[in-house]
Structure formats: structure tokens, C-alpha cells
Design a protein around this motif. Structure first.
Motif, PDB file in Angstrom:
ATOM      1  N   GLY A   1       0.815  -1.212   0.000  1.00 27.92           N
ATOM      2  CA  GLY A   1       0.000   0.000   0.000  1.00 27.92           C
ATOM      3  C   GLY A   1       0.844   1.256   0.000  1.00 27.92           C
ATOM      4  N   GLU A   2       0.181   2.389   0.167  1.00 26.71           N
ATOM      5  CA  GLU A   2       0.872   3.669   0.100  1.00 26.71           C
ATOM      6  C   GLU A   2       1.896   3.815   1.219  1.00 26.71           C
ATOM      7  OE1 GLU A   2      -1.781   6.989  -0.093  1.00 26.71           O
ATOM      8  OE2 GLU A   2      -2.150   6.707  -2.236  1.00 26.71           O
ATOM      9  N   SER A   3       3.040   4.363   0.872  1.00 30.56           N
ATOM     10  CA  SER A   3       4.095   4.632   1.847  1.00 30.56           C
ATOM     11  C   SER A   3       4.996   5.715   1.281  1.00 30.56           C
ATOM     12  CB  SER A   3       4.918   3.369   2.127  1.00 30.56           C
ATOM     13  OG  SER A   3       5.615   2.960   0.954  1.00 30.56           O
ATOM     14  N   VAL A   4       5.773   6.330   2.147  1.00 34.98           N
ATOM     15  CA  VAL A   4       6.735   7.337   1.701  1.00 34.98           C
ATOM     16  C   VAL A   4       7.735   6.703   0.743  1.00 34.98           C
ATOM     17  CG1 VAL A   4       8.611   8.857   2.459  1.00 34.98           C
ATOM     18  CG2 VAL A   4       6.481   8.735   3.776  1.00 34.98           C
ATOM     19  N   GLU A   5       8.136   5.459   1.051  1.00 33.66           N
ATOM     20  CA  GLU A   5       9.089   4.770   0.197  1.00 33.66           C
ATOM     21  C   GLU A   5       8.527   4.544  -1.204  1.00 33.66           C
ATOM     22  OE1 GLU A   5      10.118   3.993   4.406  1.00 33.66           O
ATOM     23  OE2 GLU A   5       8.265   3.914   3.253  1.00 33.66           O
ATOM     24  N   LEU A   6       7.248   4.193  -1.291  1.00 35.16           N
ATOM     25  CA  LEU A   6       6.625   3.987  -2.608  1.00 35.16           C
ATOM     26  C   LEU A   6       6.541   5.311  -3.359  1.00 35.16           C
ATOM     27  CD1 LEU A   6       5.215   2.280  -4.723  1.00 35.16           C
ATOM     28  CD2 LEU A   6       3.060   2.592  -3.455  1.00 35.16           C
ATOM     29  N   ALA A   7       6.151   6.377  -2.669  1.00 32.68           N
ATOM     30  CA  ALA A   7       6.088   7.691  -3.319  1.00 32.68           C
ATOM     31  C   ALA A   7       7.459   8.088  -3.861  1.00 32.68           C
ATOM     32  CB  ALA A   7       5.580   8.740  -2.332  1.00 32.68           C
ATOM     33  N   ASP A   8       8.507   7.808  -3.084  1.00 35.76           N
ATOM     34  CA  ASP A   8       9.865   8.135  -3.516  1.00 35.76           C
ATOM     35  C   ASP A   8      10.254   7.321  -4.746  1.00 35.76           C
ATOM     36  OD1 ASP A   8      12.569   9.420  -2.832  1.00 35.76           O
ATOM     37  OD2 ASP A   8      13.087   7.289  -2.893  1.00 35.76           O
ATOM     38  N   ALA A   9       9.924   6.021  -4.752  1.00 36.47           N
ATOM     39  CA  ALA A   9      10.267   5.160  -5.888  1.00 36.47           C
ATOM     40  C   ALA A   9       9.516   5.577  -7.150  1.00 36.47           C
ATOM     41  CB  ALA A   9       9.962   3.702  -5.542  1.00 36.47           C
ATOM     42  N   VAL A  10       8.230   5.922  -7.003  1.00 39.45           N
ATOM     43  CA  VAL A  10       7.438   6.375  -8.155  1.00 39.45           C
ATOM     44  C   VAL A  10       8.039   7.666  -8.712  1.00 39.45           C
ATOM     45  CG1 VAL A  10       5.179   7.281  -8.836  1.00 39.45           C
ATOM     46  CG2 VAL A  10       5.307   5.238  -7.407  1.00 39.45           C
ATOM     47  N   HIS A  11       8.444   8.555  -7.818  1.00 37.66           N
ATOM     48  CA  HIS A  11       9.062   9.806  -8.267  1.00 37.66           C
ATOM     49  C   HIS A  11      10.344   9.534  -9.036  1.00 37.66           C
ATOM     50  CE1 HIS A  11      12.192  12.989  -7.268  1.00 37.66           C
ATOM     51  NE2 HIS A  11      11.472  13.495  -8.232  1.00 37.66           N
ATOM     52  N   ARG A  12      11.180   8.643  -8.529  1.00 40.27           N
ATOM     53  CA  ARG A  12      12.481   8.402  -9.168  1.00 40.27           C
ATOM     54  C   ARG A  12      12.318   7.782 -10.553  1.00 40.27           C
ATOM     55  NH1 ARG A  12      16.552   9.930  -6.226  1.00 40.27           N
ATOM     56  NH2 ARG A  12      15.952  10.602  -4.134  1.00 40.27           N
ATOM     57  N   LEU A  13      11.329   6.902 -10.708  1.00 42.71           N
ATOM     58  CA  LEU A  13      11.078   6.356 -12.043  1.00 42.71           C
ATOM     59  C   LEU A  13      10.579   7.462 -12.972  1.00 42.71           C
ATOM     60  CD1 LEU A  13      10.927   4.024 -14.028  1.00 42.71           C
ATOM     61  CD2 LEU A  13       8.633   3.502 -13.137  1.00 42.71           C
ATOM     62  N   GLY A  14       9.687   8.336 -12.467  1.00 43.42           N
ATOM     63  CA  GLY A  14       9.209   9.463 -13.278  1.00 43.42           C
ATOM     64  C   GLY A  14      10.336  10.402 -13.658  1.00 43.42           C
ATOM     65  N   TRP A  15      11.243  10.640 -12.740  1.00 42.90           N
ATOM     66  CA  TRP A  15      12.404  11.487 -12.998  1.00 42.90           C
ATOM     67  C   TRP A  15      13.229  10.893 -14.139  1.00 42.90           C
ATOM     68  CZ3 TRP A  15      15.957  13.265  -8.319  1.00 42.90           C
ATOM     69  CH2 TRP A  15      16.883  14.188  -8.764  1.00 42.90           C
ATOM     70  N   PHE A  16      13.492   9.582 -14.055  1.00 45.59           N
ATOM     71  CA  PHE A  16      14.262   8.908 -15.092  1.00 45.59           C
ATOM     72  C   PHE A  16      13.574   9.026 -16.453  1.00 45.59           C
ATOM     73  CE2 PHE A  16      14.555   5.078 -17.698  1.00 45.59           C
ATOM     74  CZ  PHE A  16      15.914   5.048 -17.980  1.00 45.59           C
ATOM     75  N   LEU A  17      12.269   8.758 -16.495  1.00 55.42           N
ATOM     76  CA  LEU A  17      11.547   8.775 -17.773  1.00 55.42           C
ATOM     77  C   LEU A  17      11.568  10.175 -18.388  1.00 55.42           C
ATOM     78  CD1 LEU A  17       8.517   6.492 -16.840  1.00 55.42           C
ATOM     79  CD2 LEU A  17      10.435   5.904 -18.336  1.00 55.42           C
ATOM     80  N   TRP A  18      11.408  11.206 -17.563  1.00 55.37           N
ATOM     81  CA  TRP A  18      11.485  12.567 -18.102  1.00 55.37           C
ATOM     82  C   TRP A  18      12.859  12.828 -18.701  1.00 55.37           C
ATOM     83  CZ3 TRP A  18      14.835  16.212 -15.656  1.00 55.37           C
ATOM     84  CH2 TRP A  18      14.949  17.393 -16.383  1.00 55.37           C
ATOM     85  N   ARG A  19      13.921  12.448 -17.996  1.00 57.33           N
ATOM     86  CA  ARG A  19      15.270  12.684 -18.504  1.00 57.33           C
ATOM     87  C   ARG A  19      15.540  11.914 -19.797  1.00 57.33           C
ATOM     88  NH1 ARG A  19      19.392  14.223 -14.876  1.00 57.33           N
ATOM     89  NH2 ARG A  19      20.775  13.903 -16.683  1.00 57.33           N
ATOM     90  N   ARG A  20      14.836  10.837 -20.000  1.00 59.02           N
ATOM     91  CA  ARG A  20      15.032  10.034 -21.210  1.00 59.02           C
ATOM     92  C   ARG A  20      14.108  10.470 -22.336  1.00 59.02           C
ATOM     93  NH1 ARG A  20      18.752   9.620 -19.703  1.00 59.02           N
ATOM     94  NH2 ARG A  20      19.357   9.689 -21.864  1.00 59.02           N
ATOM     95  N   GLY A  21      13.408  11.595 -22.178  1.00 60.41           N
ATOM     96  CA  GLY A  21      12.546  12.107 -23.238  1.00 60.41           C
ATOM     97  C   GLY A  21      11.178  11.473 -23.279  1.00 60.41           C
ATOM     98  N   ARG A  22      10.772  10.836 -22.199  1.00 60.63           N
ATOM     99  CA  ARG A  22       9.475  10.160 -22.143  1.00 60.63           C
ATOM    100  C   ARG A  22       8.567  10.889 -21.144  1.00 60.63           C
ATOM    101  NH1 ARG A  22      11.988   4.282 -21.159  1.00 60.63           N
ATOM    102  NH2 ARG A  22       9.817   3.640 -20.853  1.00 60.63           N
ATOM    103  N   GLY A  23       8.429  12.193 -21.407  1.00 63.29           N
ATOM    104  CA  GLY A  23       7.698  13.045 -20.480  1.00 63.29           C
ATOM    105  C   GLY A  23       6.245  12.667 -20.318  1.00 63.29           C
TER     106      GLY A  23
END
Length: 617
Positions: free
Chosen positions: A243-265
Motif C-alpha cells: 500500500g501507500e508509503s513514503v518509500e513507494l512515493a519516492d520510488a514512483v518519483h524516481r522512475l518518473g524522474w528517469f523517464l522525463w530525462r530520457r525524453g518520455r515526459g
């Protein structure tokens, strides 16, 4: 003897510590110190770091080193332990406030015991506790470089004594968090993997998922993009069942960060919004601040600049409130785009200098590289090319120091552009050749225009206008994808070059900078484009004069000088004398050291002379 024991305490020492170490009466110690002061070997400090303690210091480090070296090694371990005991007793229940001092002496004692072939596990355990306390304390004070150093010491000591796995997992979680942005990317990866091992050993999935998410950026920074994405998705897979947790929010953010940097905004945006919403529900300010910032730059790349500006200001406010140095330094870098768009580069430069100073002081080296590069870009816009080159060189050094390959490639390309503007063509090409393979291995929308834009300037320097036009057009196409406000100066460059080739039709296709921008720089340069494309010379002159005035108001002197050259061409077409305008443009370009563009002044001057006809006999 007093001098030797003082040397054990350090460059700065206290009477109480010497009484403890020498086991001599306090009057005898004070008398020795009085005589040492007369000999000008030590000086007294006022006020003292310890209440009710006289504090002294060696007049010179070499005096301290000589006294220390004269002390037999067999005595040094016990002397360091005595100093640590005195400091701990003196601090009482405030030991953590001087944990660095205590841990320093305990670690030195362990080192000398090792040299003597003696192990004292109880001392190693206490040294571990104090090193870890020092790591936490320096982290809380924002001393990133010091904190990571103490975490490494604590980790080393943990390997010597039997520290329970649960305790180790807490140590590695703190170390992994502190390592991000301060250590080399390979060290950050190593610490994250040790954290994963430790959390796996204790069966703690939440910590394991969090540490797995921590691999995303260091792997991306090493050009290991498939591994980075796999780590991000694995982290979410580990965490989502709980379920929801700070750790999950952090992991979702980091994947989103990666995808944006790779041109997959477009893939990144929903993930980033999910991370923000989850962090908000969990009342975690740091993840919310981080993800808000990443969403802002992601929206910028998707052409949603209005929303991006508003979000970036919110992210900057949240970053200050959250108090995490790494995120705050990143915010200093990214706020430049938002504020430069609305306020211009002059105001932005001051923010960048403040951010760079804070980054270097706090040991946030990775973000220091980004800030130095952005400051270099800003100085370039202001025509301060010497300062721009200096900051780009710093950015390259910092990026290479931490091993951030995408940043290294981008900053080498930016440095090459400044160097070519200053007229050092071959040196610039050599820098470009270093950047090219790195950028090819790390393709990002924000960097897609770097090399064609640079190559266009090289072609311009060699007066190959046909090649320059093609290359500038390629750069402009890349800029249109990531947002015209990123590098708006490419639009007048492209339009100008096609016009010099006599291709009015192609030149007119670069008018779209006008009316599609929220940036004051873009708006000023759009006026420059409009003046270039205006066929009526008087009307063109008026538009160019307006552009020049606006560019000068923004402090963009080099670009104002380029527009003055355009004005000179319009005046030649109108049969007017452009001498004063061209002289002013030349003077500004010389002051900026923009040698690349001086040839244009000469060309328009020659055109003016030809149009005037032969002088009367």
C-alpha cells in the motif's frame, strides 16, 4: 611532555584535557603553558569552545606536527583514548554535540592499536557509535561531505565488530540517503546495494524497495539506462503490495524522474503527479518537494511552460521548507529557467551564484555541477564570456568528479560553445569531440540541440553559410520539441543565416518564436526575428531598434550587438549610413570577447562602402 600531550588533543587543546593526559597537577600544567607562550609556541584562545576551560592553540601546524611525531607510537593509542574520555565526560549528556571530536580520537586509537597488533573490540564498538552520531549530526547541519565521510567510517567500524543487522540497516539507510548527490555515482550505487543486502537480510521489504529505487539515478548517470529503468520498476513492484508509503512515493518519483530525462515526459507526468499526491496524503514534505520540482521541469519539456513556472516557484518554496540540501540545490538550478523567463538573466545570475556557493559549502557536488553550468549559460546570455567559460569549466570538473556522464557531456558541449564564440575554433572543436560520444550514449531532449547549434557556429566561423543554415535549422527543430524558451537564440541565428543565403522562404519559417513564448528573452529575440524578416527597410529598422532596446534592458549585450549588425544591414538597404551603429556593435562584441561575430561587422561595413559608391574626384 605537556606539549606532546597537547599535540595529541589537536591544533586546539584545553587545560583540562592536558591535566587528564599528563596526570599532573593543574598548576604545573598551567606553568608549562605559560612558559610555552613565552617561547611563542602556543597562544591562548578567547572565548573557549568549552565552558570554564582555558583553550589554547599551536601557533603553527608544524609545531604541533613536530611535537606529535616525537611521542612514541606505543603511547599514542592510550593518549587518544584519554582525550576522547575527557571530552565525553566534559560533555555529559550532550555528547552528540561533540561526536566528531570524540570519534576522531577513538578512530586514531584504533588505528594505532592495529599497528601494534592489538584488538580492543569494546573500543571499536564505542568508536562506531560515535562515528555514526557524528554522521547524523553533520547531516543535520547540512555538512554533506563531512557526513558521508563519517558514514564511511561508521561502515568500516561496523565491519570490525558484530553490529546487529537491524542496526546496520538503519546505518545504511542513512548512508544511502546522504550519499545521493555528494559521493561519486559509483559510491552511491555501492552504498545503495549494501543497503539492499542488509534490508534483505532482515526481511524488511520497505527498506529494500526504497534502496532499490535509490539505484535509478546513479545507474542513469553511468549511462546504464536499461538497468536504471529496471531498478525503478522493481522498486515499485516490491513496495506496491504494502500500500501507500513514503518509500513507494519516492520510488514512483524516481522512475518518473528517469523517464522525463530520457525524453518520455508523457509517461513521466502521471507518475510524478501520483508521487506528489501520495506524499501529500502521507504528509511527507521532502518527497512532495522533490516530485513537484521534477514535474515542473517535465511540463516544461512538454511545452506547458505556464504551469511549469508556477510549479517551479512552489517547488523552490517547498525545497526551502523541507530543508534537504540536495533537493534545495537542485531547486536553485531549476528555478533559473522559471525566473529567467519572467525576470531575465540578470536576476537569475544572482540566484545561481548564491546556489553555487551553498552547494560547494554543503558538499553537494553533483548539484554544484548543474548550478555552475546553468550559471555559465546565464553569463553567456549576458555576454560575459570569460565568466561563462570559467563556470562551464567548473561544471565539467564537478561532473567528472562525481562521474555524472550526462552532465559531463552537456557541460563539455556548453563549454565548447563559449570557446567558439570567443573565436578559439580548434580548441572548441576538440571539446565538442569529447562531448559527442557522451551525448550519444545519453540522449536527452534538453541536450538535443547542443551539438548542431555548436556545429552551426563552427560553420559560421568558416563562413560556410549553407552548412551553418542546415545545422542551425536542425538545432531549431530540436528546440521546438523541448520548448522554444530553452534556447531561443537559435531562432534569429537560423533566420539570419537563411537570409544571408537569399532564402527568404526558409527564413520566414522561423518566425514561430513570436507569440508562442512566456519568456522575456524569447520575446525580445522574437522581435529580432521579426525585424530580420521585415522586407520594408524603415519598418525593419524600427523593429530591430525595439529588439535592441529590449535586449539591452535585459542585459543581453552580445545579442543586442548581433541585432545592431542586423540593423546595419537594414540601414544599408535603406541607403542610410550604418557607421555609428556598427561601431557600437563592434565595441560591445570586443568587450564581450565575442570574436566569432566581429567578421559580420566587417562584412556589413564593406557592404555599406560598396553601396555608397566611389568617392568624388
Amino acid at each position: 611532555a605537556v606539549l606532546q600531550d597537547a599535540a595529541v588533543v589537536g591544533r586546539v587543546f584545553w587545560v583540562g584535557a592536558l591535566v587528564e593526559l599528563t596526570e599532573r597537577p593543574i598548576d604545573e600544567v598551567r606553568d608549562a603553558l605559560r612558559r610555552l607562550r613565552v617561547k611563542e609556541l602556543v597562544v591562548q584562545h578567547e572565548p573557549s569552545s568549552f565552558r570554564d576551560e582555558q583553550e589554547f592553540a599551536f601557533r603553527h601546524g608544524l609545531i604541533r606536527d613536530g611535537a606529535y611525531d616525537s611521542l612514541p607510537k606505543s603511547l599514542r593509542a592510550d593518549k587518544h583514548l584519554g582525550t576522547a574520555k575527557w571530552a565525553a565526560d566534559r560533555a555529559g549528556d550532550r555528547v552528540e554535540e561533540i561526536a566528531e571530536l570524540i570519534a576522531t580520537h577513538e578512530i586514531e586509537a584504533v588505528r594505532y592499536l592495529d599497528e601494534l597488533g592489538e584488538r580492543r573490540p569494546e573500543i571499536e564498538r564505542v568508536a562506531f557509535d560515535h562515528a555514526w552520531a557524528a554522521a547524523r549530526r553533520t547531516s543535520a547541519l547540512g555538512l554533506g561531505a563531512e557526513s558521508t565521510r563519517w558514514y564511511r567510517e561508521a561502515e568500516r567500524l561496523a565491519g570490525r565488530v558484530e553490529i546487529p543487522l537491524e542496526e546496520q540497516s538503519l546505518l545504511f539507510r542513512g548512508h544511502a540517503a546522504e550519499s545521493r548527490g555528494r559521493d561519486t555515482v559509483t559510491e552511491t550505487e555501492r552504498v545503495a546495494r549494501r543497503a539492499i543486502e542488509t534490508f534483505s537480510a532482515v526481511g524488511e521489504d520497505r527498506g529494500r524497495g526504497w534502496a532499490t529505487g535509490g539505484l535509478v539515478l546513479p545507474l542513469m548517470q553511468q549511462s546504464r539506462h536499461e538497468e536504471a529503468e529496471a531498478a525503478g520498476r522493481a522498486a515499485i513492484q516490491i513496495l506496491e503490495p504494502s500500500g501507500e508509503s513514503v518509500e513507494l512515493a519516492d520510488a514512483v518519483h524516481r522512475l518518473g524522474w528517469f523517464l522525463w530525462r530520457r525524453g518520455r515526459g508523457r509517461e513521466a507526468e502521471p507518475l510524478l503527479r501520483r508521487a506528489i499526491d501520495m506524499a501529500g496524503r502521507l504528509d511527507n514534505l521532502l518527497v512532495r518537494a522533490e516530485a513537484t520540482q521534477t514535474l515542473a521541469v517535465c511540463l516544461w519539456s512538454l511545452g506547458k511552460s505556464g504551469d511549469a513556472h508556477e510549479l517551479m516557484e512552489e517547488a523552490f518554496r517547498l525545497a526551502k521548507e523541507a530543508g534537504n540540501n540536495q533537493n534545495l540545490m537542485r531547486a536553485y538550478n531549476n528555478i533559473a529557467s522559471a525566473r529567467s523567463a519572467s525576470l531575465g538573466p540578470l536576476a537569475t545570475a544572482e540566484v545561481m551564484r548564491e546556489g553555487l556557493e551553498l552547494a560547494m559549502r554543503s558538499g553537494t557536488i553533483a548539484d554544484g555541477g548543474w548550478i555552475a553550468g546553468t550559471l555559465g549559460d546565464t553569463e553567456q546570455q549576458l555576454g560575459r564570456l570569460a565568466e561563462a567559460e570559467e563556470n562551464q569549466q567548473l561544471a565539467v570538473r564537478l561532473a567528472q568528479r562525481v562521474g555524472d556522464e550526462p552532465l559531463t557531456g552537456q557541460r563539455l558541449a556548453s563549454l565548447a560553445t563559449v570557446v567558439v564564440m570567443r573565436g578559439r575554433i580548434e580548441e572548441a572543436v576538440a571539446l565538442r569531440d569529447q562531448a559527442a560520444p557522451i551525448l550519444a550514449a545519453n540522449p536527452e531532449p534538453q541536450a538535443a540541440a547542443f551539438l548542431p547549434f555548436f556545429d552551426g557556429y563552427v560553420a559560421l566561423a568558416r563562413r560556410d553559410l549553407a552548412a551553418a543554415a542546415v545545422l542551425f535549422a536542425k538545432a531549431t527543430d530540436a528546440i521546438r520539441i523541448s520548448g522554444a524558451d530553452a534556447t531561443p537564440e537559435v531562432f534569429p541565428e537560423t533566420a539570419r543565416t537563411f537570409l544571408l543565403l537569399g532564402d527568404q522562404g526558409r527564413a520566414s519559417t522561423y518566425r514561430d518564436l513570436d507569440g508562442s513564448t512566456n519568456s522575456v528573452q524569447s520575446a525580445a529575440l522574437a522581435k529580432n526575428v521579426a525585424g530580420l524578416l521585415e522586407p520594408d527597410p524603415p519598418r525593419a529598422s524600427d523593429l530591430l531598434k525595439s529588439a535592441i532596446a529590449e535586449l539591452e534592458r535585459l542585459g543581453m549585450r552580445m545579442f543586442a550587438a548581433r541585432a545592431m549588425v542586423d540593423l546595419g544591414r537594414a540601414m544599408v538597404r535603406a541607403g542610410q549610413d550604418p557607421h555609428d551603429v556598427l561601431d557600437r556593435a563592434r565595441q560591445i562584441l570586443i568587450e564581450c570577447d565575442a570574436g566569432l561575430f566581429l567578421v559580420e561587422v566587417d562584412e556589413v561595413t564593406a557592404d555599406s562602402a560598396r553601396s555608397a559608391g566611389p568617392a568624388p574626384a
